[in-house]
Design a protein around this motif. Sequence first.
Motif, PDB file in Angstrom:
ATOM      1  N   LEU A 154      44.742  33.055  38.927  1.00  0.00           N
ATOM      2  CA  LEU A 154      43.754  33.520  39.892  1.00  0.00           C
ATOM      3  C   LEU A 154      42.819  32.384  40.264  1.00  0.00           C
ATOM      4  O   LEU A 154      42.299  31.673  39.399  1.00  0.00           O
ATOM      5  N   THR A 155      42.579  32.207  41.564  1.00  0.00           N
ATOM      6  CA  THR A 155      41.652  31.179  42.020  1.00  0.00           C
ATOM      7  C   THR A 155      40.273  31.782  42.258  1.00  0.00           C
ATOM      8  O   THR A 155      40.125  33.006  42.414  1.00  0.00           O
ATOM      9  N   SER A 156      39.278  30.938  42.311  1.00  0.00           N
ATOM     10  CA  SER A 156      37.916  31.416  42.563  1.00  0.00           C
ATOM     11  C   SER A 156      37.815  32.063  43.942  1.00  0.00           C
ATOM     12  O   SER A 156      37.082  33.043  44.133  1.00  0.00           O
ATOM     13  N   GLU A 157      38.570  31.550  44.912  1.00  0.00           N
ATOM     14  CA  GLU A 157      38.557  32.131  46.260  1.00  0.00           C
ATOM     15  C   GLU A 157      39.152  33.533  46.250  1.00  0.00           C
ATOM     16  O   GLU A 157      38.625  34.454  46.903  1.00  0.00           O
ATOM     17  N   GLN A 158      40.232  33.722  45.512  1.00  0.00           N
ATOM     18  CA  GLN A 158      40.839  35.047  45.409  1.00  0.00           C
ATOM     19  C   GLN A 158      39.895  36.028  44.719  1.00  0.00           C
ATOM     20  O   GLN A 158      39.775  37.184  45.127  1.00  0.00           O
ATOM     21  N   LEU A 159      39.246  35.561  43.660  1.00  0.00           N
ATOM     22  CA  LEU A 159      38.302  36.420  42.951  1.00  0.00           C
ATOM     23  C   LEU A 159      37.166  36.827  43.865  1.00  0.00           C
ATOM     24  O   LEU A 159      36.785  38.014  43.915  1.00  0.00           O
ATOM     25  N   GLN A 160      36.607  35.885  44.604  1.00  0.00           N
ATOM     26  CA  GLN A 160      35.506  36.178  45.507  1.00  0.00           C
ATOM     27  C   GLN A 160      35.915  37.253  46.523  1.00  0.00           C
ATOM     28  O   GLN A 160      35.154  38.176  46.818  1.00  0.00           O
ATOM     29  N   SER A 161      37.118  37.162  47.034  1.00  0.00           N
ATOM     30  CA  SER A 161      37.587  38.118  48.038  1.00  0.00           C
ATOM     31  C   SER A 161      37.811  39.501  47.453  1.00  0.00           C
ATOM     32  O   SER A 161      37.684  40.510  48.163  1.00  0.00           O
ATOM     33  N   ALA A 162      38.140  39.576  46.168  1.00  0.00           N
ATOM     34  CA  ALA A 162      38.466  40.857  45.543  1.00  0.00           C
ATOM     35  C   ALA A 162      37.235  41.607  45.040  1.00  0.00           C
ATOM     36  O   ALA A 162      37.282  42.831  44.870  1.00  0.00           O
ATOM     37  N   LEU A 163      36.147  40.900  44.790  1.00  0.00           N
ATOM     38  CA  LEU A 163      34.949  41.524  44.226  1.00  0.00           C
ATOM     39  C   LEU A 163      34.261  42.425  45.244  1.00  0.00           C
ATOM     40  O   LEU A 163      34.134  42.090  46.419  1.00  0.00           O
ATOM     41  N   THR A 164      33.812  43.592  44.767  1.00  0.00           N
ATOM     42  CA  THR A 164      33.025  44.510  45.589  1.00  0.00           C
ATOM     43  C   THR A 164      31.912  45.090  44.721  1.00  0.00           C
ATOM     44  O   THR A 164      31.826  44.814  43.519  1.00  0.00           O
ATOM     45  N   ASP A 165      31.094  45.938  45.312  1.00  0.00           N
ATOM     46  CA  ASP A 165      30.034  46.602  44.558  1.00  0.00           C
ATOM     47  C   ASP A 165      30.600  47.586  43.536  1.00  0.00           C
ATOM     48  O   ASP A 165      29.889  48.019  42.629  1.00  0.00           O
ATOM     49  N   LYS A 166      31.871  47.929  43.692  1.00  0.00           N
ATOM     50  CA  LYS A 166      32.505  48.887  42.782  1.00  0.00           C
ATOM     51  C   LYS A 166      33.207  48.210  41.614  1.00  0.00           C
ATOM     52  O   LYS A 166      33.680  48.895  40.700  1.00  0.00           O
ATOM     53  N   THR A 167      33.287  46.875  41.641  1.00  0.00           N
ATOM     54  CA  THR A 167      34.013  46.166  40.584  1.00  0.00           C
ATOM     55  C   THR A 167      33.310  46.340  39.240  1.00  0.00           C
ATOM     56  O   THR A 167      32.118  46.063  39.112  1.00  0.00           O
ATOM     57  N   ARG A 168      34.072  46.772  38.239  1.00  0.00           N
ATOM     58  CA  ARG A 168      33.529  46.935  36.895  1.00  0.00           C
ATOM     59  C   ARG A 168      34.053  45.865  35.938  1.00  0.00           C
ATOM     60  O   ARG A 168      33.327  45.390  35.066  1.00  0.00           O
ATOM     61  N   TRP A 169      35.339  45.480  36.077  1.00  0.00           N
ATOM     62  CA  TRP A 169      35.946  44.509  35.158  1.00  0.00           C
ATOM     63  C   TRP A 169      36.800  43.500  35.931  1.00  0.00           C
ATOM     64  O   TRP A 169      37.368  43.830  36.974  1.00  0.00           O
ATOM     65  N   LEU A 170      36.929  42.325  35.344  1.00  0.00           N
ATOM     66  CA  LEU A 170      37.989  41.371  35.656  1.00  0.00           C
ATOM     67  C   LEU A 170      38.780  41.192  34.374  1.00  0.00           C
ATOM     68  O   LEU A 170      38.201  40.901  33.313  1.00  0.00           O
ATOM     69  N   ILE A 171      40.098  41.378  34.439  1.00  0.00           N
ATOM     70  CA  ILE A 171      40.948  41.194  33.261  1.00  0.00           C
ATOM     71  C   ILE A 171      41.701  39.874  33.390  1.00  0.00           C
ATOM     72  O   ILE A 171      42.407  39.642  34.379  1.00  0.00           O
ATOM     73  N   LEU A 172      41.531  39.018  32.395  1.00  0.00           N
ATOM     74  CA  LEU A 172      42.250  37.745  32.331  1.00  0.00           C
ATOM     75  C   LEU A 172      43.116  37.725  31.080  1.00  0.00           C
ATOM     76  O   LEU A 172      42.660  38.098  29.991  1.00  0.00           O
ATOM     77  N   ASN A 173      44.341  37.277  31.224  1.00  0.00           N
ATOM     78  CA  ASN A 173      45.277  37.192  30.099  1.00  0.00           C
ATOM     79  C   ASN A 173      45.830  35.771  30.054  1.00  0.00           C
ATOM     80  O   ASN A 173      46.587  35.361  30.921  1.00  0.00           O
ATOM     81  N   SER A 174      45.421  35.023  29.029  1.00  0.00           N
ATOM     82  CA  SER A 174      45.808  33.619  28.917  1.00  0.00           C
ATOM     83  C   SER A 174      45.980  33.268  27.436  1.00  0.00           C
ATOM     84  O   SER A 174      45.042  33.460  26.656  1.00  0.00           O
ATOM     85  N   PRO A 175      47.174  32.766  27.041  1.00  0.00           N
ATOM     86  CA  PRO A 175      48.413  32.632  27.787  1.00  0.00           C
ATOM     87  C   PRO A 175      48.882  33.988  28.329  1.00  0.00           C
ATOM     88  O   PRO A 175      48.697  35.010  27.689  1.00  0.00           O
ATOM     89  N   ASN A 176      49.507  33.920  29.478  1.00  0.00           N
ATOM     90  CA  ASN A 176      49.809  35.142  30.214  1.00  0.00           C
ATOM     91  C   ASN A 176      51.168  35.731  29.845  1.00  0.00           C
ATOM     92  O   ASN A 176      52.133  35.016  29.610  1.00  0.00           O
ATOM     93  N   ASN A 177      51.194  37.025  29.794  1.00  0.00           N
ATOM     94  CA  ASN A 177      52.433  37.795  29.752  1.00  0.00           C
ATOM     95  C   ASN A 177      52.570  38.437  31.136  1.00  0.00           C
ATOM     96  O   ASN A 177      51.687  39.216  31.520  1.00  0.00           O
ATOM     97  N   PRO A 178      53.549  38.026  31.962  1.00  0.00           N
ATOM     98  CA  PRO A 178      54.857  37.491  31.572  1.00  0.00           C
ATOM     99  C   PRO A 178      55.102  36.010  31.850  1.00  0.00           C
ATOM    100  O   PRO A 178      56.194  35.518  31.591  1.00  0.00           O
ATOM    101  N   THR A 179      54.131  35.273  32.407  1.00  0.00           N
ATOM    102  CA  THR A 179      54.433  33.934  32.934  1.00  0.00           C
ATOM    103  C   THR A 179      54.222  32.794  31.945  1.00  0.00           C
ATOM    104  O   THR A 179      54.745  31.705  32.143  1.00  0.00           O
ATOM    105  N   GLY A 180      53.407  33.031  30.900  1.00  0.00           N
ATOM    106  CA  GLY A 180      53.064  31.952  29.981  1.00  0.00           C
ATOM    107  C   GLY A 180      51.990  31.027  30.511  1.00  0.00           C
ATOM    108  O   GLY A 180      51.658  30.015  29.864  1.00  0.00           O
ATOM    109  N   ALA A 181      51.418  31.338  31.674  1.00  0.00           N
ATOM    110  CA  ALA A 181      50.385  30.483  32.274  1.00  0.00           C
ATOM    111  C   ALA A 181      49.121  30.475  31.420  1.00  0.00           C
ATOM    112  O   ALA A 181      48.725  31.499  30.860  1.00  0.00           O
TER     113      ALA A 181
END
Length: 402
Positions: A154-181
């Motif tokens: 996830l990029t900062s630009e994507q996060l900025q676009s997705a955030l709204t007044d209704k946003t309660r959580w951002l979930i980050l998974n690192s290392p990621n399942n399924p990509t290993g990123a």
Amino acid sequence: MNNRLIARRMLRVKPSPTAVISDQVRELEQQGKNVINLGEGELDFATPDAISYAGIEAIVNHQTKYTAVAGTAELKEAIAQKFAQDNQLCYHKDEIIAGSGAKQLIFNALMATVEDEDEVIIPAPYWVSYPDMVRLADGEPVIVPCSEQSGWKLTSEQLQSALTDKTRWLILNSPNNPTGAIYSASELKALAEVLRDYPNVLVMSDDIYEPLRYRGIGYQSFAQAAPELADRTLTVNGVSKSHAMTGWRLGYAAGPAWLISLMQILQSQSTSNPSTISQAAAVCALTQNEQFLDGWRDKLAKRQDKVLQTIASIDGLSADAPDGAFYVFANCQGLIGKKTADGKILNDDVDVAAWILSQAHVALLQGSAFGMPGYLRIAYAVDDALLESACERLSNACQQLA
């Protein structure tokens, strides 16, 4: 079935795709088929002996009664020590909770904080259970597709676009399942900079694959990279992946005391404390020397190389080397549209995975299950000989496509 007898929340969710594929494997095996399952997220290594003996000792010493809901004092101390040594994070006992797996703690956190119309940002590809957990909590999963070209992050630009007044959580998974990123410290800081202007947004840092990293890749947890947001970050981890203890069902989390308190209340009314025996084993796991991990990582790296070599040899599949976890997330778009020997067209990744299972008797998971159609997740945490055979079967089957 009388739908009036079913809670509406159950109409929003589906069975876990990993559970479905396991059921399909069992069904084929009952038919006498020899199936190799590369669909499950479980190491084939045995739990290290010292940890197992700690569990046995707990039984022998009659440590089989209820404990505090959030875990024993000894386990909390071991968890705090782990966070301090590995992540340079300082947590007090009222900021730590243990549960019956990291999965339960994620569920508890969402149930304790998410209400109708609340939004939870989930970068895709994602672990299959995140969206349905959000739906069970009456929330709305906001899926943000991340690209293969951006390293699946996830990029900062994507996060900025997705955030709204209704946003309660951002979930980050690192290392990621399924990509290993794996997110770098600078990438996490960039996300944190965006979140500064959204004080009501919590961050869930799912670090369950933390030690399974390759080629000397570094690691920082979100709260470590962005200490200014630590007071609204829940860091989730466990011993399932790091110590081959999936069946012991022991996860842990740390975060602000008010959130941990709510999770504890919820847990007290559902499962109560995690298994006392598993807690004793986890104390050993978190405090013992972890030299065994070097050997595990070496074996997993060789298995990863084998899978990548096989993929490179198959026309229609491609994949980059993942930095962590034990999955390869392979692009199968080159197989979509091809025709099987009996004339069937493979229309999507679901068809591809189903065909591989029926033709090669190798179980994989379709990328659609992770919110990313056109891909396959290949888990390589299986015995070397089984993996060798699975790769050979996969290669032979794909050669039959026209």
